[in-house]
Design a protein around this motif. Structure first.
Motif: not given
Length: 353
Positions: A208-226
Motif C-alpha cells: 500500500r502507498l498512502p498519499g501516492k498515485l501513479s496512473v495511466t489514463v486512457e482519454l477515449r480514442g485517438k480521434r477524440d481530440v476535441d
C-alpha cells in the motif's frame, strides 16, 4: 509559470530533441507535488489538448496564489516519436531505431536511487535519455498521471492495486467508465514510478502507498481530440487537484465512480483468427452477453464460407475497438472488461505491446 526545455542530443550529428517542461510553484511545501505528462505515444493527443486548457486555469490560479503544491507538466513527452513519419504516417508508438515501445523498458529502480537516473546520462542513446529524464521528474512528485488514449475507446485507466480504491476520486473526476487493476510489475512508465515507491527499501515490497498515485489514463480514442472534450477533461482534472489539496477554489462536484474495476486477467482481448475486412456488430460502451455476435471477418470476399463470425466469450463491457477495418491475423479487435478471468492464455504484464 516557469517554462524550460530539456535538450536531448540525437544519436547522429546535427540532431537534438527539445522537451518543454511547464512548472507551477506551490505556496505550501507540505502539499502534495504533482507530475502530469501527455503524448508519450506521440500520436495520442487528447491529453495534450487537456493540458493546454488545464494550464490556462493553473496560470490564473497561480496569479491568485491558489496553487498549494508544486505542479510539473510535460504536455508533449515524446519529441523523438513526434518526428517519426514513415510514408506520411506518424509512427509515435515505437522507436524506429530500437523497435521498442516508448512506454516500455523504463528503469526499475528504488526511489533511493533516483539521482542515478541522470548520472552519466550522455552515455545512453537518445530514447533512454528521454525515458530517464521523464522518470526522474516524475519521481520528484507524489501524484503522477500519464495521459494516453486508445484506438476507439471509452474513458478508462490502468491503476496499480496498491493505489485502489483511493484512486476512485480520479476515476470519478474524469468520468471514467472502467478501471483496469494491475499488479504494477511491468516496465511501463506509471508502473516504473510505482515500482520505485514500493521498493523504497530494496528487496522489501510495500503493498500500500498512502498519499501516492501513479496512473495511466486512457482519454477515449485517438480521434477524440476535441475542444469540448478537452475542456471537460481539464475541468475534471482541476476538480481532482482541488479535492487532493493541490489547488484551492475548485469545487469537487463529481459523482462517485460507479464503473467496473477489474483485474487485467478479467479483460478479454478479441483477436482476428485470420486477416481480412472486419465488420463490427457491436460498439464501444455496449454491454454484451456470452455468445453475442461481435464481429465478422471477411477473409475471402464473395466466396462460399468466406467469412468468420466472432462471438463474446463471456458477459462484459466493450472498452475498446480497433479503428482499422483491414486486420491482420491475430490483430487486436476489442478489449472487453468482464466479471470473470479470461480463459485465454497470454503473457503476464501489460495487455499489448
Amino acid at each position: 509559470m516557469d517554462v524550460s526545455e530539456i535538450i536531448i542530443p540525437g544519436d547522429t550529428p546535427g540532431t537534438e530533441w527539445r522537451l518543454p517542461v511547464l512548472r507551477f510553484t506551490g505556496r505550501d511545501p507540505k502539499a502534495p507535488k504533482t507530475y502530469i505528462q501527455a503524448a508519450l505515444h506521440a500520436g495520442e493527443l487528447p491529453g495534450t489538448a487537456l493540458l493546454h486548457f488545464l494550464c490556462e486555469r493553473l496560470r490564473q490560479a497561480e496569479s491568485e496564489g491558489k496553487i498549494a503544491g508544486d505542479i510539473t507538466i510535460v504536455p508533449q513527452a515524446n519529441p523523438i516519436g513526434a518526428a517519426q513519419s514513415h510514408f506520411g504516417e506518424l509512427q509515435g508508438r515505437f522507436d524506429l531505431g530500437s523497435r521498442t515501445n516508448f512506454n516500455r523498458d523504463f528503469p526499475l529502480i528504488s526511489i533511493a536511487d533516483r539521482a542515478e537516473l541522470i548520472e552519466n546520462i550522455d552515455d545512453y542513446p537518445a530514447i533512454d535519455r528521454l525515458k530517464r529524464q521523464l522518470l526522474h521528474m516524475a519521481l520528484g512528485a507524489d501524484l503522477v498521471l500519464d495521459l494516453h488514449c486508445d484506438d476507439e475507446s471509452l474513458q478508462y485507466a490502468y491503476i496499480d492495486e496498491a493505489f485502489w480504491p483511493e484512486a476512485a476520486d480520479l476515476a470519478a473526476a474524469l468520468d471514467m467508465k472502467a478501471v483496469l487493476l494491475s499488479d504494477g510489475e511491468s516496465s511501463a512508465f506509471e508502473e516504473a514510478v510505482g515500482f520505485a515507491w514500493k521498493y523504497q527499501i530494496p528487496g522489501e515490497r510495500r503493498s500500500r502507498l498512502p498519499g501516492k498515485l501513479s496512473v495511466t489514463v486512457e482519454l477515449r480514442g485517438k480521434r477524440d481530440v476535441d475542444p469540448v472534450l478537452a475542456k471537460k477533461d481539464a475541468d475534471g482534472l482541476w476538480h481532482f487537484l482541488g479535492a487532493r489539496g493541490i489547488v484551492s477554489g475548485a469545487m469537487a462536484t463529481a459523482a462517485a465512480f460507479s464503473g467496473p474495476a477489474v483485474p487485467l486477467d478479467n479483460v478479454e482481448i478479441i483477436r482476428a483468427p485470420e486477416g481480412g475486412a472486419v465488420l463490427f456488430h457491436r460498439s464501444i460502451g455496449e454491454r454484451i452477453a456470452a455468445g453475442d455476435l461481435l464481429a465478422t471477418i471477411v477473409t475471402r470476399p464473395g466466396q462460399p464460407g468466406g467469412s468468420i463470425d466472432l462471438h463474446s466469450p463471456q458477459d462484459g463491457l466493450i472498452l475498446t475497438r480497433t479503428s482499422d477495418r483491414l486486420v491482420r491475423r491475430r490483430g487486436d479487435l476489442m478489449k472487453i472488461a468482464c466479471d470473470n478471468p479470461s480463459k485465454a492464455s497470454r503473457k503476464a504484464g501489460t495487455l499489448e505491446n
